[in-house]
Design a protein around this motif. Structure first.
Motif, PDB file in Angstrom:
ATOM      1  N   LYS A 161       0.839  -1.204   0.000  1.00  0.00           N
ATOM      2  CA  LYS A 161       0.000   0.000   0.000  1.00  0.00           C
ATOM      3  C   LYS A 161       0.872   1.250   0.000  1.00  0.00           C
ATOM      4  O   LYS A 161       0.600   2.201  -0.726  1.00  0.00           O
ATOM      5  N   LYS A 206      -6.404   2.253  -6.200  1.00  0.00           N
ATOM      6  CA  LYS A 206      -5.686   3.362  -5.562  1.00  0.00           C
ATOM      7  C   LYS A 206      -6.617   4.504  -5.143  1.00  0.00           C
ATOM      8  O   LYS A 206      -6.455   5.090  -4.084  1.00  0.00           O
ATOM      9  N   ILE A 226      -3.952  -3.623  -5.511  1.00  0.00           N
ATOM     10  CA  ILE A 226      -3.976  -2.392  -4.713  1.00  0.00           C
ATOM     11  C   ILE A 226      -3.865  -1.183  -5.621  1.00  0.00           C
ATOM     12  O   ILE A 226      -4.570  -0.185  -5.433  1.00  0.00           O
ATOM     13  N   ILE A 273      -7.012  -2.080   5.464  1.00  0.00           N
ATOM     14  CA  ILE A 273      -6.570  -2.521   4.145  1.00  0.00           C
ATOM     15  C   ILE A 273      -6.416  -4.034   4.092  1.00  0.00           C
ATOM     16  O   ILE A 273      -6.707  -4.657   3.069  1.00  0.00           O
ATOM     17  N   VAL A 278      -8.330  -6.235   1.257  1.00  0.00           N
ATOM     18  CA  VAL A 278      -7.609  -7.060   0.286  1.00  0.00           C
ATOM     19  C   VAL A 278      -8.145  -8.488   0.316  1.00  0.00           C
ATOM     20  O   VAL A 278      -8.403  -9.085  -0.736  1.00  0.00           O
ATOM     21  N   LEU A 317      -8.136   3.879  -1.713  1.00  0.00           N
ATOM     22  CA  LEU A 317      -7.264   3.634  -0.560  1.00  0.00           C
ATOM     23  C   LEU A 317      -7.560   4.528   0.642  1.00  0.00           C
ATOM     24  O   LEU A 317      -7.557   4.044   1.770  1.00  0.00           O
TER      25      LEU A 317
END
Length: 112
Positions: A12, A51, A47, A60, A64, A54
């Protein structure tokens, strides 16, 4: 912090800071987290493709796992099979993956 969470956070960081996945970075991640170069590249791409979202991911790691489960289910796997596959990718238990994803949905339900 678990190794998997740290691994995902490292990827990330690369994406957020517009750093490409160079051979040097790939080798470091592979050596440090014992993951295959293909897996690292695929996760980096996942990822990177998300983006813009995010800043909205509070967890995260769970996000994922959830994305990977949905990808597997799109490939005609059952939820059980998808969670088992993701657990194997991250060398963890299926229960851990399910708990993280369930927690993600509970967080989103509270926020929404």
């Amino acid at each position: 912090m678990s190794d998997n969470k740290l691994f995902i956070e490292e990827l990330k960081y690369l994406v957020e800071n517009d750093l490409s996945l160079t051979e040097f970075n790939l080798n470091q991640l592979q050596e440090r987290f014992n993951k295959s170069p293909l897996f690292i590249s695929n996760l980096y791409q996942l990822i990177s493709n998300n983006k813009l979202f995010l800043p909205f991911f509070q967890n995260i790691e769970s996000a994922v796992y959830d994305c990977l489960i949905h990808e597997e289910m799109n490939n005609d796997k059952t939820y059980y099979g998808a969670t088992l596959h993701v657990a194997e990718l991250f060398d963890t238990t299926q229960t851990y993956i399910k708990c993280k994803v369930n927690h993600l949905y509970k967080e989103n339900k509270k926020a929404g």
